[in-house]
Design an enzyme around this catalytic site. Structure first.
Site, PDB file in Angstrom:
ATOM      1  N   CYS A 138      -0.993   3.846  -8.218  1.00  0.00           N
ATOM      2  CA  CYS A 138      -0.704   3.357  -7.768  1.00  0.00           C
ATOM      3  C   CYS A 138      -0.345   2.940  -5.934  1.00  0.00           C
ATOM      4  CB  CYS A 138       0.871   4.112  -7.668  1.00  0.00           C
ATOM      5  SG  CYS A 138       2.221   3.224  -7.181  1.00  0.00           S
ATOM      6  N   ILE A 139       0.191   3.124  -4.826  1.00  0.00           N
ATOM      7  CA  ILE A 139      -0.393   2.303  -4.068  1.00  0.00           C
ATOM      8  C   ILE A 139      -0.756   3.776  -3.127  1.00  0.00           C
ATOM      9  CG2 ILE A 139       1.835   4.345  -2.685  1.00  0.00           C
ATOM     10  CD1 ILE A 139       1.040   0.467  -2.002  1.00  0.00           C
TER      11      ILE A 139
END
Length: 219
Positions: A138-139
């Site tokens: 993800c991030i």
């Protein structure tokens, strides 16, 4: 469970907007168990940057602790990051969620000028120095340039603003789909977009399963 291949999973709270992305955490643990890999979850015993009402998306005035909130996801089976010993683990996984960008760092506010929280940075550097594999999703991969230095290869999917920040920090970004991984062979890093692109739990599971299988392969 294979005790010779124990994996550390590092959580940043509970909830996508101010902590760890819950579905990513659960899918990570499910995939590890499906592959018969033992794991231990950790989180720093620090105060969250802020608390967000996940119904409205608005910040609220209450304060919460990252370790206490992370414990909600894993039924209390978690240890403080201060008890973490990299030598006891063959690999490390970091699920995403804005807790990575708010509690593990200040990327959400400073972008490419990010600073990484010292406790989290220390364990990441321990893995880097021991050349053990890590998986970021993800991030979370945005922090890899700060940890591993220029030239680190990673993906967050296809978000232009995030890619620009990664490039500014010296990272080499590879555009990918939700069901793909990117492997930095030199640094033994595996990344996947997960909920940077996923629109369902089923979609997120595909890339996370691939990440876990790749980590197991190189452990």
């Amino acid at each position: 469970m294979d005790t010779d291949k124990k994996v550390a999973v590092i959580l940043s709270g509970c909830g996508v907007y101010d902590g760890a992305e819950i579905n990513e955490v659960v899918l990570t643990l499910l995939s590890l168990e499906e592959n018969k890999i033992q794991y231990q979850c950790f989180a720093p015993d620090i105060e969250q940057y802020h608390v967000v009402n996940h119904c409205t998306g608005n910040e609220v005035t209450e304060r919460r602790n990252v370790l206490v909130e992370s414990a909600r996801i894993v039924r209390g089976k978690i240890k403080p990051l201060s008890k973490y010993e990299a030598s006891e683990f063959a690999a490390m996984i970091v699920p995403g969620g804005f807790g990575v960008a708010k509690n593990f760092s200040d990327f959400a506010f400073k972008g490419a000028n990010v600073k990484v929280e010292k406790g989290f940075l220390a364990i990441c550097e321990a893995f880097k120095n021991s050349k053990k594999p890590v998986g970021f999703m993800c991030i979370a991969p945005v922090l890899l340039s700060k940890i591993y230095g220029k030239g680190v290869v990673l993906t967050v999917g296809n978000d232009k603003d995030t890619i620009a920040a990664i490039s500014t920090m010296g990272g080499e970004h590879k555009v990918s789909t939700v069901n793909e991984i990117v492997f930095d062979e030199k640094n033994k890093i595996v990344t996947t977009p997960a909920y940077m692109l996923a629109t369902s739990i089923f979609e997120a599971k595909k890339g996370i399963d691939m990440l876990i299988k790749k980590i197991i392969e190189i452990m």
